[in-house]
Each structure stands twice: as structure tokens, then as C-alpha cells.
Design a protein around this motif. Structure first.
Motif, short mmCIF file in Angstrom:
data_model
loop_
_atom_site.label_atom_id
_atom_site.label_comp_id
_atom_site.label_asym_id
_atom_site.label_seq_id
_atom_site.Cartn_x
_atom_site.Cartn_y
_atom_site.Cartn_z
N PRO A 57 0.85 -1.19 0.00
CA PRO A 57 0.00 0.00 0.00
C PRO A 57 0.88 1.24 0.00
O PRO A 57 2.06 1.18 0.38
N TYR A 58 0.32 2.35 -0.41
CA TYR A 58 1.10 3.58 -0.48
C TYR A 58 1.15 4.24 0.89
O TYR A 58 0.13 4.31 1.59
N ALA A 59 2.32 4.71 1.24
CA ALA A 59 2.55 5.25 2.59
C ALA A 59 2.06 6.69 2.68
O ALA A 59 2.83 7.63 2.84
N ASN A 60 0.75 6.85 2.58
CA ASN A 60 0.18 8.19 2.67
C ASN A 60 -1.28 8.08 3.09
O ASN A 60 -2.09 7.50 2.38
N GLY A 61 -1.61 8.62 4.27
CA GLY A 61 -2.99 8.64 4.72
C GLY A 61 -3.36 7.40 5.52
O GLY A 61 -2.73 6.35 5.41
N ASP A 62 -4.41 7.53 6.31
CA ASP A 62 -4.88 6.42 7.12
C ASP A 62 -5.51 5.34 6.24
O ASP A 62 -6.00 5.62 5.15
N ILE A 63 -5.49 4.12 6.74
CA ILE A 63 -6.07 3.03 5.97
C ILE A 63 -7.59 3.19 5.90
O ILE A 63 -8.21 3.74 6.80
N HIS A 64 -8.18 2.73 4.79
CA HIS A 64 -9.63 2.74 4.64
C HIS A 64 -10.14 1.31 4.60
O HIS A 64 -9.38 0.35 4.71
N GLN A 133 -0.23 3.42 9.66
CA GLN A 133 -0.91 2.32 8.95
C GLN A 133 -0.59 0.98 9.59
O GLN A 133 -1.47 0.12 9.71
N ARG A 134 0.66 0.79 10.00
CA ARG A 134 1.07 -0.48 10.61
C ARG A 134 0.24 -0.75 11.87
O ARG A 134 -0.23 -1.87 12.10
#
Length: 955
Positions: A57-64, A133-134
Motif C-alpha cells: 500500500p502507499y505510505a500516505n494517509g490512514d487506511i480505509h 498504517q502499521r
């Protein structure tokens, strides 16, 4: 005496209510503290490998919620494979370079920062995002190598990516050229195919006249003596490309006509149009006229026409020749296509094929969307602002036939949501149809064969990916940004050629990047690596690699490539090729696609054996999740209210091959499904509280017949679910588990078993036989559900270790995930057993309907109050009588008499028992009070409490 205290009632510390949202974070912490993932790795040593390579996943923003679906599905597969006997490591990864992060840095700190500062801030920002995210991924119960994930920005991965570039360069796939690429004015860079989306947009369309310039040639083509003033007409949705027009295209096989108008236009009385389109065009333009000559498109080749702006400014005083092109259609427009080679792929190919050089291609639009200042009339204008001015200029000089506003689907940047254009720029490409140096097949040929050799889940993915590869243009590898892996070339200042030792130099640069990261390239100058006599002739290439090359080469940079020809960052844990890639269906044009191309260039095959895709998440009405619609459901909120276990169960119980619907109402149904499963576990664990698996297990040949039957259906259920797991079909697995809990167990076996569990002697064979069956059912069920309901299975496992497993070797197994699926006993006569008990259950179902009718009529209360006379055919009578006195326990009535009748199906005569109800077992029998010391209980209960105990053989 209180006989309730004499019953073997269930008792467990496993609570009926999960209270998941409060308790799950503690389990996540315990898994980390107890090193559960490491324990799984240790237990899996030496097993066959199963590699699911994580799409980063791209390392930008909270997960959806889409991220949650993806990670949960991967976790289910990893755990199910591990428990099926594979060594199935999970190394999560993150995509760290690229435009979105660079844009965030620009927003926070402004544009035009020094490159070193951009890279330092971007690296720090990516680390912050990864940490956020992690945490959320771990909260979902996903186990993996979280302490050591792969990051595309790790120095080793950046270095290996440069080595991958060297590999495809050495094989001959990489070239530099001028080509129209997808260009975003906001990104100021080329975009990959996967970075383009389509949105509706309103644009002016124009029908534009190109005046006749070579009338003699035109007359000859139409086989007429002379020709009057007139024009050829084109239709376009991009007026801004008209200033860059350099040619016109017609189809060689189509018929074209000269139409003489009843009334002359400013360009004259003649129009040149495709035969199949002229009537529609005249009607649309409200003109009338007739055909005076016809010819094939092939005869018009190289006849030139005036540029439509030539009479507005001398700067446009040039001719536009006709070139023949097979891509011209007559679906819309006039059958003649205007060609601006800088702004269209087919235009570019056509003009190049007809001898226009890169230097001759007109490219007046700059990277920011403005025309160059030297462009006559429109210099300095943004192209979208110029559109109406171009239309008005054409109208003023008489070359505009018509203009309209068109609402159409148009390319947009997926990041900025702004329009994208094709724009010719000098870029580095991987050639789809280039023959590599070894003479083997082209990249397109190899990739198409690899698609055929790959397994797809669902199967329709094959055709989709095949079509994308078959039709895609060359891959634009270069980007004009800063936060990315450099295309670390030295290019000759005059010729533009790469240094002859480029592959060797890339390895030297990779070694420096391995120590210092991509920042090392900023410090390197030609003189650092080239001899003095060469250094002055070469300059550094400033382009970075497409971010899809970053993730598309992780099979090389992380897995280590074929035969570990690269020291991938996790090559010691993982293996190449991967058994499975799993992502959303959009990745047919993204990660699946870029990984396929890089691997096909390097190794001539795909880096995966199978591809699995899942759909997008939509709301309960099928609408896309959108903040503006207010229908976004965040996984963090679900975890904090209902528990992550509910997300896991929802994801598993939904058919992910299509869209996944989610809403509060849907989640309520999932919660109910969870409760049914949990309640079943509660009953099982409660009735095993005094069981010791080290000494109380009854040999399978001594088990009561119904217990054997229960294990046969348990084994069948397990086989069905494992077959579902094997095919990555989780929603039928969840459905089967729910049926097992509610119907196989709840509606029959466990309900019928209560009497034997509660009332027989604590250590009697009858009770221990039942508990032995429950032991295998519990072990099987907890292990089967563990990949999906991980928190609940682990909670149950902890209770099991402290109760019936406490004196076994399993007591020390800190997690259920180190275990293999249960070996359920096999019975030699299991087919006969199944047939017998399935028929008994059919008769029981018929009886239950009659009992319910009597209950509704007020004749009986509970079924135990009933005395039943049953008549059946000879076969059913023999079957029923084979259970002897145990038959009443199967049917859960106090008394049943069986006799032969005449019909195919049994009939029942039911009346309320006249006997006294036993205070302990609640059966109505004639021997209640036969024990004078215990006048309120039946003889069976008296025997179970104070005598030798009752004898059970079947149920």
C-alpha cells in the motif's frame, strides 16, 4: 435435596459476550509480547513453502475499509496455509516514493526546495505514515513480520531497483525517445496508465475547415478537370491542439466525396468529406448540397491543405498534408482526422511514419499547461483558457463550421482529479515490441504467454489482463520528479547516448545507494565515476523511475528474483516466484501489470503463479464510498465499536469477487452471525470443563453411535471448508461453519446431547463418549475458524489450554496458529452411519412439526411431556428399533412406541404424558418416586446418582 446441584452443568471462563472492541487490543499486544508470529515461523520450519507476496500500500494517509479487506484476505490465506502444513511467511510492505508524498511536502513546506531537503522530508513523512498504517493493520489481527517489513525506500531496495533497471537495460528493452505520454500539469510529470482515471468533462467541439491549397492535385485525385475554392473539414474535441496541427489523416479504403454546397461558405462552395458521413454532417451544419465527385482515400495521399489559422497570423502560414492511416473511423466526425503529433499517440505514429522527425514536431504546450510565449495569438495562455479564444479566432477568419459543448468521459489525474493530456516529451521507455538482445520474443509476447500460464481467481481476470497487455503502448519508465529512485544514467551531452559502460556504472552507483540511499546520486558527479577525458562530455540524467517500477520490481528487490540472483531484502524468508499475488481488481492495470512486465523482461515469465483479485467496497445501496456522500465507514470506527473480528467475518462472508457491500445494517447481520458461532463455542467449552484429554478420551470404537455420526459430519464439514480454503473461497466456508453451528450441532446434536451430558454419571462412558466427540468438534472448529475469526479462536484456545488440554503437550502451545488442522477420527462404516442417521433426522424433523402443532394447540408444553406412537414402513421400523430405549433421547420425548404402518412416511399419534415429571431430568416416566429416599426423581436419575448408572449404547 436440590437436584440441580447434582447435574453436570456447563462451566467456563469463556464469556458468552465477546466484548471484542475492549479486549482485542490486549490480544494484539499479547501476540507481540509472546512473539506469536515468530512461534509460527519456528513451527513451520522445514515445511513446503507458500509465498503470498504483499502488494505494498502507499505510505500516505490512514487506511480505509478497502485496505482492511485486502489485509484481512491475505491474513486468512496465510493462516489457512500455515495450518494446512505450509511454511507461509508474511512480509508486509509499503510503497514509499512518488508523487503523492512529494506533493504533501510541497503543501507543508512550499515548492522549489533543494532536492536533498525534499528527499529528507519525504523519507521522514513516509516513515510517519507507515507507523500509523502499521498500527491499524495489526489492530485487524493480521500477523506478520511487522518489525521488519519491506519498504521500497529502504536503501537495499533502492539499490536493487537500480540493479533491476540495469538488468532490463542490458537485455535491450530500454530506449529513449520523444513520444506523447499521459501528462499532468499539476504533477508536472508523465503518468503511468494506472494513474489515469476517467471523469465526465464539458469541452467545446469544433468542425474546422482546412482550405484547399493544392487544387490541381485534388482535381486529379477526383478525376475532374478543375476544382473551385473549398475545404476539407475535421471534427475535434480539443481545439487547443489546432495550433499544433501538422497533418490530416484519411483511411485509404474509405470513399471520400466532393460536395458542392447550394450556398458558399467563407472557404468556398466545396467541402471534402467521407462518403458515409457527408449527409449527417450537412444535416448537422444545416447546409444543403450534392456530391459532384468520389474517390478512394488512397488517392488523397500527400495532398496538402491550408492550416485553418494561416490567415489569422503568419506564424501559422503552413500546409497540412494528408497521410493515410488505418485508425480513421466513420463512427463520428467527418472521416478526416486532424493530426497534432505532439498530442496524440496515433497522430505521433502516423507523422513519424511519414518522415517527420522529433525536431520537426511542434510542441507549444509547456509542462505547466501554458503555451510557449512565442506561439502567435495564444502565447502564455493556459490551454483550457485558450480553447474559447481559438474557437473565436477560427470563427473570425471563416474556418469554423460549427461549435458545440460536449459532455464526455475524459482522462484525469487520479491524484489531482484534473484533466490530463497526451504530450510529447523526451522520455525513457521499455519497449513492448522491441526484440531484446538475445533475439528472444518481445516483451509483449513474453507477457502474454505469462498471462496464459498464470492461474486467476476469479477466472475472468485472465481475459482482462490479457487485453491490457495486448493493447498497451510502450511503458514510460521516466518521471520528472525528485522523490524517487533515479534513472542513474550518464548521458552524452551532444548525442544523448548512454555511456557505453552504463550497466557497470549502475552497479557502482547501486553500491553507494545501498549505503546512503538515493540521496547518494545527488552527490555523484560524472568525474567521480568517469575518467577525466570522458567526464566533461557526459551529464547526469535527472529523471526518476516511475513509482510503478518500484513496486513492480519487488519480486526482484524483496523476493530476490529467479535463483536468488539478487540479494533481495527478504530473500532468506521468501522465495521466487510467489505462489500468489492478491490485490484489488484495479491492480490488473497496476501492480499485477508492472510486476508482470518487469519479470517478463528479466526472466521471461510472471513473478507469480496465481493472481487473486477482490472488488471494491460500496455502501448498502451499491454506491462508491465517498466523503461527499457521507457513506464512508472507517475500519477504525468498526474496530472501536464492534471489534475488528466483525470486519474479518464481514470480509470473509462476502463474495469478494464482486463489489463488497457494507453498511450498519449489514454489520448488524454479521454481528448476529458471530454470536451464533460464539454461543456454540460457549456451549462446547462449558461442557468440556471437567474433561482431561490426556486420560478421558474414549477409543473411537467405544464411542456411542450418535457420537460417531457427529464426528463423521464434523469431518465432512472440515473437508468442505478446507476445499473452500484451497480455492480461496471464504464466503461458502463461513456459510458452512454457520450451518454446522446452527443446524448440525444446535438444532440436533448439542440439543439432544444435553440430557446425556447433564444427567449421566460424571465419569460414565455415556458422558465421556459425548465429551470425546465434543473434544474433536471443538478442536476442529476452533482450528478451522482461526484463519477468519482469529481473536475468538485464540481466546478459545487459551481456555482450552487451561481446561481439557492442561495435561497434554498442547498446554504449552501459546497460540492456535502453530497448530495443524485437526485429525478427526475416521470410521469404517461411516457411509452406513451417515445414511442411517440422516434418515433418523428426517423422521425427527417430521415428528418435530407434529410436536410443534400439539404445542400450539396447548396439548403439550415441552417435547419431553409428549408420549408418541409412531407407525412407519418396515425399513423405518427396523431402523428406529435398532436404537432400542435410546430412541426417545434422539427424539427428545419421554416415551415412544414404534409399530409398522402402511404408508411410505411415518405417522404420529401424540398425547401428553400422564406420568410425573422427574425433578432432575424433566422426563415424564412411570418410575418417578421408585426410590423412596428420592421420591421426586426417576429411576434413571437415581441410578445415575446412587447406583451403577444407566446404560446408553446409541444416543
Amino acid at each position: 435435596m436440590d437436584y440441580k446441584n447434582t447435574l453436570n452443568l456447563p462451566e467456563t471462563n469463556f464469556p458468552m459476550r465477546g466484548n471484542l472492541s475492549q479486549r482485542e487490543p490486549k490480544w494484539v499486544a499479547e501476540w507481540e509480547e509472546n512473539k506469536v508470529y515468530e512461534a509460527i515461523r519456528e513451527a513451520s520450519k522445514g515445511r513446503p513453502k507458500f509465498i503470498l507476496h504483499d502488494g505494498p500500500p502507499y505510505a500516505n494517509g490512514d487506511i480505509h475499509i478497502g485496505h482492511a479487506v485486502n489485509k484481512v484476505l491475505k491474513d486468512i490465506i496465510i493462516k489457512s496455509k500455515s495450518m494446512a502444513g505450509f511454511d507461509a511467511p508474511y512480509v508486509p510492505g509499503w510503497d514509499c516514493h512518488g508523487m503523492p508524498i512529494e506533493i504533501q511536502i510541497e503543501k507543508q513546506f512550499g515548492k522549489h526546495l533543494p532536492v536533498a531537503e525534499v528527499q529528507a522530508k519525504a523519507r521522514a513523512y513516509a516513515h510517519e505514515q507507515i507507523e500509523r498504517q502499521r498500527k491499524d493493520f495489526k489492530r485487524l489481527g493480521v500477523l506478520g513480520e511487522w518489525a521488519n517489513p519491506y519498504l521500497t525506500m529502504n536503501y537495499a531496495n533502492e539499490a536493487n531497483e537500480i540493479r533491476a533497471l540495469a538488468g532490463i537495460l542490458e537485455k535491450g528493452y530500454v530506449f529513449r525517445g520523444l513520444k506523447p505520454v499521459n501528462w499532468c500539469f499539476d504533477c508536472q510529470s508523465a503518468l503511468a496508465e494506472a494513474e489515469v482515471e476517467y471523469q465526465d468533462r464539458k469541452d467545446p467541439t469544433i468542425d474546422v475547415a482546412f482550405r484547399f491549397a493544392e487544387k490541381e492535385k485534388l482535381a486529379k485525385a477526383f478525376r475532374i478537370d478543375s476544382i473551385a475554392d473549398g475545404a476539407v473539414v475535421i471534427w475535434t474535441t480539443t481545439p487547443w491542439t489546432i495550433p499544433a496541427n501538422q497533418a490530416l489523416n484519411v483511411h485509404p479504403e474509405l470513399d471520400y466525396v466532393l460536395v458542392e454546397l447550394n450556398e458558399a461558405l467563407p472557404t468556398g462552395k466545396l467541402l471534402l468529406l467521407a462518403k458515409d458521413r457527408y449527409e449527417a454532417c450537412l444535416a448537422q451544419w444545416k447546409l444543403e448540397g450534392s456530391v459532384i465527385a468520389t474517390t478512394k482515400g488512397s488517392t488523397l495521399n500527400n495532398i496538402a491543405f491550408e492550416h485553418p489559422l494561416s490567415r489569422a497570423d503568419e506564424g501559422f502560414n503552413r500546409l497540412s498534408p494528408i497521410y493515410l492511416a488505418d485508425y480513421v473511423t466513420i463512427d463520428t466526425g467527418t472521416g478526416i482526422v486532424h493530426s497534432a503529433p505532439a498530442y496524440g499517440v496515433e497522430d505521433f505514429i502516423s507523422c513519424k511514419a511519414h518522415g517527420i522527425t522529433d525536431e520537426q514536431i511542434l510542441n507549444p504546450v509547456m509542462g505547466n499547461g501554458q503555451y510557449i510565449s512565442s506561439l502567435p495569438l495564444f502565447g502564455g495562455l493556459n490551454i483550457w483558457d485558450a480553447n474559447p479564444k481559438i474557437v473565436e479566432t477560427l470563427r473570425h477568419i471563416g474556418t469554423l463550421i460549427q461549435t458545440k459543448i460536449l459532455n464526455h468521459s475524459y482522462m484525469h489525474c487520479w491524484r489531482h482529479k484534473t484533466p490530463v493530456i497526451y504530450r510529447a516529451t523526451s522520455q525513457w521507455f521499455a519497449g513492448m515490441d522491441v526484440t531484446p538482445n538475445d533475439g528472444s520474443g518481445t516483451l509483449r509476447e513474453k507477457a502474454l504467454k505469462a498471462v496464459e500460464d498464470t492461474n486467476f481467481f476469479p477466472a475472468w481476470g485472465r481475459a482482462r489482463l490479457h487485453a491490457m497487455i495486448a493493447n498497451r503502448p510502450d511503458w514510460t519508465l521516466s518521471r520528472q520528479r525528485q522523490w524517487g529512485v533515479p534513472m542513474a544514467f550518464f548521458v552524452h551531452k551532444e548525442t544523448g547516448e548512454l555511456h557505453p559502460r552504463t550497466v557497470e556504472l549502475l552497479e557502482q552507483i547501486a553500491q553507494r545507494v545501498e549505503k546512503e540511499g538515493i540521496e547518494a546520486w545527488q552527490k555523484i558527479e560524472p568525474q567521480d565515476l568517469l575518467p577525466a577525458d570522458e567526464a566533461s562530455q557526459y551529464e547526469k540524467n535527472r529523471d526518476t523511475l516511475d513509482v510503478w517500477f518500484d513496486s513492480g520490481t519487488t519480486h526482484f528487490t524483496v523476493l530476490g528474483g529467479q535463483q536468488h540472483d539478487c540479494q533481495g531484502s527478504h530473500a532468506d524468508t521468501l522465495a521466487w516466484p510467489a505462489d500468489l499475488y492478491l490485490e484489488g481488481s484495479d491492480q490488473h492495470r497496476g501492480w499485477f501489470h508492472s510486476s508482470l512486465l518487469t519479470s517478463s523482461m528479466l526472466y521471461g515469465r510472471a513473478p507469480y503463479n496465481a493472481l487473486l483479485t477482490h472488488g471494491f467496497v460500496v455502501d448498502g445501496d451499491g454506491r462508491k464510498m465517498s466523503k461527499s456522500l457521507g457513506n464512508v465507514i472507517a475500519p477504525q470506527k468498526i474496530s472501536d465499536t464492534l471489534g475488528a473480528e466483525i470486519i474479518r467475518l464481514w470480509a470473509a462472508s462476502t463474495d469478494y469477487s464482486g463489489e463488497l457491500s457494507i453498511s450498519d445494517q449489514i454489520l448488524k447481520r454479521v454481528v448476529e452471525s458471530y454470536r451464533r458461532i460464539r454461543n456454540t463455542l460457549y456451549f462446547l467449552l462449558g461442557n468440556l470443563n471437567d474433561f482431561d484429554a490426556s486420560k478421558d478420551l474414549v477409543p473411537q470404537d467405544k464411542l456411542l453411535e450418535v457420537d460417531q455420526y457427529a464426528l463423521v459430519i464434523t469431518k465432512n464439514m472440515q473437508a468442505q471448508i478446507l476445499a473452500n480454503y484451497e480455492k480461496y473461497e471464504f464466503h461458502p466456508a463461513v456459510a458452512r461453519l454457520q450451518i454446522f453451528c446452527s443446524e448440525d450441532l444446535g438444532a440436533f446434536y448439542l440439543d439432544m446431547l444435553k440430557d446425556r451430558l447433564y444427567t449421566t454419571g460424571k465419569n460414565s462412558l455415556a458422558r465421556r463418549s459425548a465429551q470425546t466427540a465434543l473434544y474433536y468438534i471443538t478442536m476442529t472448529m476452533v482450528k478451522l475458524m482461526a484463519p477468519i475469526l482469529s481473536f475468538t479462536a485464540e481466546e478459545a484456545w487459551g481456555e482450552m489450554r487451561q481446561t481439557f488440554l492442561k495435561n497434554t503437550s498442547l498446554a504449552n502451545k501459546i497460540t492456535v496458529f502453530t497448530e495443524l488442522y485437526e485429525e478427526v477420527p475416521t470410521f469404517t462404516q461411516q457411509n452406513e452411519l451417515m445414511q442411517k442417521w440422516q434418515r433418523l433426522l428426517e423422521i425427527r424433523t417430521l415428528l418435530n412439526k407434529e410436536l410443534e402443532n400439539k404445542r400450539s394447540e396447548g396439548i403439550i408444553g415441552a417435547s419431553l411431556q409428549a408420549e408418541v406412537a409412531l407407525q412407519a414402513n418396515a425399513n423405518d421400523v427396523a431402523l428406529l428399533n435398532s436404537l432400542g430405549q435410546d430412541l426417545r433421547f434422539v427424539f427428545m420425548v419421554s416415551s415412544i412406541r414404534v409399530s409398522q404402518g402402511s404408508g411410505d412416511e411415518p405417522t404420529f399419534s401424540i398425547h401428553a404424558s400422564s406420568h410425573t415429571k422427574c425433578e432432575r431430568c424433566w422426563h415424564y416416566t412411570d418410575d418417578v418416586g421408585s426410590d423412596k429416599d428420592h421420591p421426586s426423581i426417576c429411576g434413571r436419575c437415581s441410578s445415575n446418582l446412587f447406583g451403577d448408572g444407566e446404560s446408553r449404547q446409541y444416543a
